[in-house]
Design a protein around this motif. Structure first.
Motif, PDB file in Angstrom:
ATOM      1  N   UNK A 652       8.629  -1.557  -2.593  1.00  0.00           N
ATOM      2  CA  UNK A 652       9.793  -0.991  -1.905  1.00  0.00           C
ATOM      3  C   UNK A 652      10.985  -1.924  -2.009  1.00  0.00           C
ATOM      4  N   UNK A 653      10.721  -3.230  -1.779  1.00  0.00           N
ATOM      5  CA  UNK A 653      11.823  -4.185  -1.859  1.00  0.00           C
ATOM      6  C   UNK A 653      12.378  -4.218  -3.274  1.00  0.00           C
ATOM      7  N   UNK A 654      11.457  -4.285  -4.232  1.00  0.00           N
ATOM      8  CA  UNK A 654      11.904  -4.371  -5.629  1.00  0.00           C
ATOM      9  C   UNK A 654      12.677  -3.107  -6.006  1.00  0.00           C
ATOM     10  N   UNK A 655      12.040  -1.951  -5.668  1.00  0.00           N
ATOM     11  CA  UNK A 655      12.706  -0.692  -6.006  1.00  0.00           C
ATOM     12  C   UNK A 655      14.018  -0.527  -5.238  1.00  0.00           C
ATOM     13  N   UNK A 656      14.018  -1.004  -3.992  1.00  0.00           N
ATOM     14  CA  UNK A 656      15.236  -0.901  -3.192  1.00  0.00           C
ATOM     15  C   UNK A 656      16.378  -1.662  -3.847  1.00  0.00           C
ATOM     16  N   UNK A 657      16.085  -2.901  -4.251  1.00  0.00           N
ATOM     17  CA  UNK A 657      17.117  -3.688  -4.939  1.00  0.00           C
ATOM     18  C   UNK A 657      17.599  -2.935  -6.163  1.00  0.00           C
ATOM     19  N   UNK A 658      16.602  -2.401  -6.896  1.00  0.00           N
ATOM     20  CA  UNK A 658      16.969  -1.685  -8.121  1.00  0.00           C
ATOM     21  C   UNK A 658      17.832  -0.475  -7.806  1.00  0.00           C
ATOM     22  N   UNK A 659      17.408   0.261  -6.728  1.00  0.00           N
ATOM     23  CA  UNK A 659      18.149   1.461  -6.377  1.00  0.00           C
ATOM     24  C   UNK A 659      19.594   1.128  -5.991  1.00  0.00           C
ATOM     25  N   UNK A 660      19.724   0.093  -5.131  1.00  0.00           N
ATOM     26  CA  UNK A 660      21.063  -0.305  -4.693  1.00  0.00           C
ATOM     27  C   UNK A 660      21.914  -0.714  -5.892  1.00  0.00           C
ATOM     28  N   UNK A 661      21.298  -1.542  -6.746  1.00  0.00           N
ATOM     29  CA  UNK A 661      22.022  -2.013  -7.922  1.00  0.00           C
ATOM     30  C   UNK A 661      22.467  -0.840  -8.775  1.00  0.00           C
TER      31      UNK A 661
END
Lengths: 696, 103
Positions: A652-661
Motif C-alpha cells: 500500500x505504501x509503495x503503491x500509494x507513493x507510486x499513485x501520488x507520483x
C-alpha cells in the motif's frame, strides 16, 4: 618392587607370529566359500567346497597343537603366547591392538573348537550331502569357527566382543539356514534377539570395567592387565554398590544370553531348527561355552565378587534342574538334547559360581565331547529316518545303526555320570566343589538334576534304539547306517567322551588332577577366590571321607535314573502314565509345555514391547505429529498475517507513493506541451511578471 | 539637432529585442525562431556596447559582445544541426508539429 614385578610379567609373554592363522584360516575358508562358493560348487563340485571347509579348522587344529606343545614346554608361570597383528584403537588412554593370545585356558578352548569343530565339519560333508546351498552352509560354518576362535583368542575385551557378536551373527545365519520356512527363520531371529539382551549386559560391563580401572589409574581392556590390576578395584564403589559386583553381574547377564541360562535360555531349544551338525557346533564346541569361558577368563574379577558367585551358582542350579525336568518330557530327540545342553551349562555355571573355574572348564571340555557326539549321533539317526525327529516314531534302531548306537550309548553314559566315562569326573567334581564350598542347597538341586539327566538321556536311548521299530514301512526299508564321513567323527568323539575324564582324575581317586594343574596359572592369580576352590589344591591334597560318600551317592542317583528309564521305556514294568497322570496331569502338561516360559515371555516381554510400540506409534501420530502440524499451522497463520501486512501496508505504501507520483506527474505533464512557443510565452510572462514584481 | 545618446541606443536595442521576441513567439518555422533568437542576441549586444561606450567600465562590454557573437555563431550552428535532425525525423520543421522528444 612393582617395576620388577612388571618386568617379570612382561618377560612371561612369548611373542610368536603363527597364532593369527588359527582364526584367520577359517575366515579365509569362509571368504572363499562365501564369495566364490556358488561357482566352485557348479564347476568343481561339492567335494572341493567340503575339502576347503574341512581343511581350515583342521589346519587350525594342527596350529593349536603346536601352540599347546610350545606352552607345555614352557615354565608354568610363563605360559602365554602373544601374536600382535596391528594396532587397532589408540584413543586417549584406551589402547587396544588386534592381538591374539594363547595361554593354558585358551589352548584348551582352541583345541576343543578346532578339534570338535573340525570333526563336525567332516561330519557335515556327509550329513549335508544333498543340500543345494552346500557352499553357503560351509561358509557359515567356517565363519562361525572364526568368530569363536576370535572370541577365545582375543587378548582384550574388545576383540572378545567382536567374536562374541560374531558367533551371535553366525548362529542367526545357521539356525535360520533353511530360512524358507517361517519357523526356522524366526528361531534364528529369536536366538539373535535374545543374545542381544545379553550383549547389552556385556557391553555395559565392559564400559564400567574400563571406567573403573581408569578411576584407579590403570585404564585397560587387556586380559592380562585386568588380571594384574583387577584387585585394585577392591572396595571401589559405584552408586553405593561394589563396582566389581556390578561389573560381574552385568558380565553374567551377557553370559546368560550366550550360554543359555535362566532367564535367557529360551533361544537354545528353538535353535534346533538349524541343521543338526549346527546344533552340535553351537551347543557343544562353540557358542554356548562363550559365557563359561568369559567367566573363567575374568576369574580375577569374579573371585572378588562373592555375591555374584552366589547368584551364578543359584541361577546355574535352577537352570540345570528346570531344563532337566523339561528334558524328561520332550519327544523330539533334538529337543531332549537341547534341554540337556541347557542343563549341563547350568552345571558349568554352578562350578563358576562357587569359584571352581578349572572344574567348570573341565566340564565344558567333557561336555563338548559327549554332547557333540550325542548331537551328531542324533543327526545320524535323523539322517537315516528321513528327517523324522520324533522319538515315538523310532525304536529298535540299534539293529540298523550299530556304530551310531554304540557311540550314542557311550556318550549317554558319560553325560549320565557313570564312571569311568568323562562326565562322571567332571560332573562329580562340580558337585563336590559346590558341596565343599558350602552351597549345600545348590548341591542338592544339582544332584536332582543329575538324576533327571540320567533318566531323560536313557529315555532317549531306549526310545530311539531299543524295543520295537515304530516307523512306517517306507522309512524302515530305507534305514541304513550313515557313511564313514559321519561315523568316524562319532567314533572319535565317543572315545574322547569315554576317556577325557582321565585327564583330571581327582586326588580322592589317587589321580593328580592334571587338568586343574594345567589351568592353574590362568585361574589362580591372587587367591581371593570365592568358595572352597583352594581346598583341593592349597590344602595339601586333603581328602575328606565325605567326598567318597557324595561320589557314591551321585553314582547311585545316576543309576537310579537309568533304572527308572529302563523300567519305563524298555522293560515296561513301570508305566510313564502313572507319572504323567499325577494330579490330573497338570504338572506334566506344565513341564511338557516348558513351564509356559515362551508363552510367559510372549505375554509379557513381547506383548509389552508390541504395546509399547503401539503407544509410541499413537504418541507419534497424535502428539509428535500434532506438535509438528501445530507448528506448521502457527507458521502458516503467521505467514498469512505477514502476507496481509505485506499486501496492504508495505505494498500500500509503495503503491500509494507510486499513485501520488503518477497523479502529480499526470498533472505536471500538462505543463510540458513540447511546444516551444508555449515555453517562450511562459518565460516571457514570467520575466515580465518578475520585472513588475521588482518594480513594485 | 539632437545628439545621439545612450537612450537612442537603448530604444533601438529595445525595438530589435521586441522584434526578435515577436519573431520567436509567433514563428512556427524553427529556422524563423532561430532568426528571432539572433535578433534578441544582437539587441543584447547593442546594449553591451552602448553601456560600454557611455559608462566608464572600460572594455568589458566589448568583450562580452564578442563572446555573445561567438556564442550566437555556435548556437546557430548547433541550432541548425538540430533543425536538420528534426527535419530528418519528422519531415517538417514546424515546431507545433514537433512537440514530442520522441517519435
Amino acid at each position: 618392587m612393582q617395576d620388577t614385578a612388571h618386568a617379570a610379567h612382561q618377560a612371561a609373554i612369548h611373542t610368536v607370529s603363527y597364532l593369527r592363522w588359527i582364526p584367520l584360516l577359517p575366515l579365509i575358508g569362509a571368504a572363499i566359500n562365501g564369495l566364490g562358493g556358488a561357482w566352485i560348487q557348479k564347476h568343481l563340485g561339492k567335494k572341493v567346497i567340503g575339502g576347503i571347509a574341512c581343511a581350515m579348522p583342521l589346519l587350525g587344529f594342527l596350529l593349536s597343537l603346536r601352540a599347546f606343545f610350545q606352552l607345555a614346554g614352557l615354565d608354568p608361570a610363563e605360559r602365554t603366547l602373544l601374536d600382535t597383528m596391528f594396532p587397532w584403537i589408540h584413543v586417549g588412554n584406551l589402547n587396544v591392538d588386534v592381538a591374539f593370545q594363547v595361554d593354558p585356558l585358551t589352548a584348551v578352548m582352541i583345541l576343543i573348537i578346532t578339534g570338535v569343530g573340525g570333526l563336525i565339519h567332516i561330519y557335515s560333508t556327509g550329513y549335508m550331502h544333498d543340500e543345494p546351498a552346500y557352499w553357503r552352509y560351509f561358509a557359515y560354518l567356517n565363519l562361525f569357527t572364526f568368530a569363536m576362535l576370535t572370541l577365545v583368542m582375543g587378548d582384550n575385551l574388545l576383540i572378545m566382543f567382536v567374536g562374541w557378536e560374531g558367533v551371535g551373527l553366525c548362529s542367526y545365519a545357521l539356525i535360520g539356514f533353511w530360512y524358507s520356512e517361517w519357523a526356522n527363520a524366526s528361531a534364528g531371529s529369536k536366538a539373535f534377539i535374545v543374545n542381544r539382551v545379553g550383549d547389552f549386559g556385556f557391553m555395559c560391563a565392559t564400559f564400567l570395567l574400563f571406567w573403573s580401572l581408569a578411576d584407579v589409574g590403570h585404564p585397560t581392556l587387556l586380559f592380562r592387565e585386568i588380571a594384574e590390576y583387577g584387585p585394585l578395584l577392591e572396595g571401589h564403589m559405584f552408586w553405593g554398590v561394589s563396582t566389581v559386583t556390578l561389573i560381574t553381574m552385568l558380565m553374567f547377564v551377557g553370559a546368560t544370553g550366550k550360554s543359555a541360562q535362566i532367564p535367557l535360555y529360551v533361544w537354545l531349544p528353538d535353535a534346533m531348527a538349524g541343521p543338526t551338525p549346527v546344533s552340535a557346533l553351537i551347543h557343544a564346541a562353540t557358542m554356548v561355552t562363550a559365557g563359561v569361558y568369559m567367566i573363567a577368563r575374568l576369574n580375577v574379577l569374579f573371585g572378588m565378587a562373592p555375591a555374584t558367585g552366589a547368584v551364578i551358582a543359584t541361577v546355574g542350579a535352577a537352570t540345570a534342574f528346570f531344563a532337566a525336568t523339561i528334558g524328561t518330557t520332550q519327544f523330539d530327540i533334538k529337543k531332549v538334547l537341547a534341554y540337556s545342553t541347557v542343563s549341563q551349562l547350568g552345571f558349568m555355571f554352578i562350578a563358576m559360581g562357587v569359584g571352581a573355574y578349572a572344574t567348570g572348564v573341565f566340564h565344558l571340555m567333557t561336555h563338548a565331547f559327549f554332547k557333540a557326539c550325542l548331537f551328531l549321533g542324533s543327526g545320524s539317526v535323523i539322517h537315516a529316518m528321513h528327517h523324522e525327529q520324533d522319538m515315538r516314531k523310532m525304536g529298535g534302531l540299534k539293529k540298523w545303526m550299530p556304530y551310531t548306537y554304540a557311540t550314542y550309548l557311550i556318550s549317554t553314559l558319560a553325560i549320565a555320570g557313570i564312571p569311568p566315562f568323562s562326565g562322571f569326573f567332571s560332573k562329580d567334581e562340580i558337585l563336590w566343589k559346590a558341596f565343599s564350598s558350602g552351597h549345600q542347597f545348590v548341591w542338592f538341586v544339582a544332584v536332582c538334576a543329575a538324576a533327571l539327566t540320567a533318566f531323560y538321556m536313557f529315555r532317549s536311548v531306549y526310545m530311539t534304539f531299543d524295543g520295537e521299530n515304530r516307523s512306517d514301512e517306507h522309512t524302515r526299508e530305507h534305514l541304513h547306517e550313515s557313511p564313514f564321513s559321519m561315523t568316524v567323527p562319532l567314533m572319535v568323539l565317543a572315545s574322547l567322551a569315554a576317556l577325557a575324564g582321565f585327564l583330571n582324575v581327582p586326588h580322592a581317586l589317587f589321580g593328580d588332577a592334571r587338568f586343574d594343574a594345567w589351568l592353574a596359572p590362568v585361574l589362580e592369580h591372587g587367591g581371593g577366590h570365592a568358595g572352597g576352590h583352594g581346598d583341593a589344591h592349597g590344602g595339601g591334597h586333603h581328602v575328606e571321607v565325605i567326598e567318597y560318600v557324595l561320589m557314591v551317592l551321585s553314582i547311585a542317583v545316576a543309576a537310579a535314573g537309568i533304572f527308572v528309564a529302563r523300567a519305563m521305556y524298555k522293560t515296561g514294568s513301570m508305566s510313564p502314565d502313572r507319572l504323567t497322570g499325577l494330579a490330573g496331569g497338570k504338572p506334566y502338561r506344565t513341564v511338557f509345555n516348558k513351564y509356559y516360559v515362551d508363552e510367559f515371555y510372549d505375554a509379557t516381554v513381547i506383548r509389552g514391547t508390541l504395546a509399547l510400540t503401539r503407544v509410541s506409534a499413537w504418541f507419534d501420530t497424535n502428539i509428535v505429529d500434532g506438535i509438528v502440524n501445530g507448528a506448521a499451522w502457527v507458521v502458516r497463520m503467521a505467514s498469512a498475517f505477514n502476507g496481509l501486512v505485506d499486501r496492504y501496508v508495505v505494498d500500500g505504501a509503495v503503491n500509494g507513493v507510486a499513485t501520488v507520483t503518477s497523479l502529480v506527474g499526470g498533472r505536471v505533464r500538462r505543463l510540458q506541451t513540447g511546444n516551444i512557443n508555449a515555453y517562450l510565452y511562459v518565460a516571457v510572462i514570467a520575466v515580465v511578471g518578475m520585472m513588475v514584481a521588482r518594480m513594485w | 539637432m539632437m545628439e545621439i545618446g545612450l537612450s537612442h541606443f537603448l530604444v533601438v536595442s529595445t525595438i530589435v529585442f521586441l522584434a526578435g521576441m515577436f519573431c520567436v513567439l509567433t514563428r512556427r518555422n524553427a529556422i524563423g525562431i532561430l532568426m528571432g533568437v539572433e535578433l534578441i542576441l544582437n539587441s543584447a549586444n547593442l546594449n553591451y556596447l552602448a553601456f560600454a561606450r557611455y559608462s566608464s567600465v572600460g572594455y568589458d562590454g566589448q568583450m562580452f559582445a564578442i563572446f555573445v557573437i561567438m556564442l550566437a555563431a555556435a548556437e546557430a550552428a548547433i541550432g541548425l544541426a538540430i533543425v536538420l535532425g528534426i527535419y530528418q525525423t519528422f519531415h517538417t520543421i514546424d515546431v507545433e508539429a514537433t512537440d514530442t522528444l520522441r517519435l
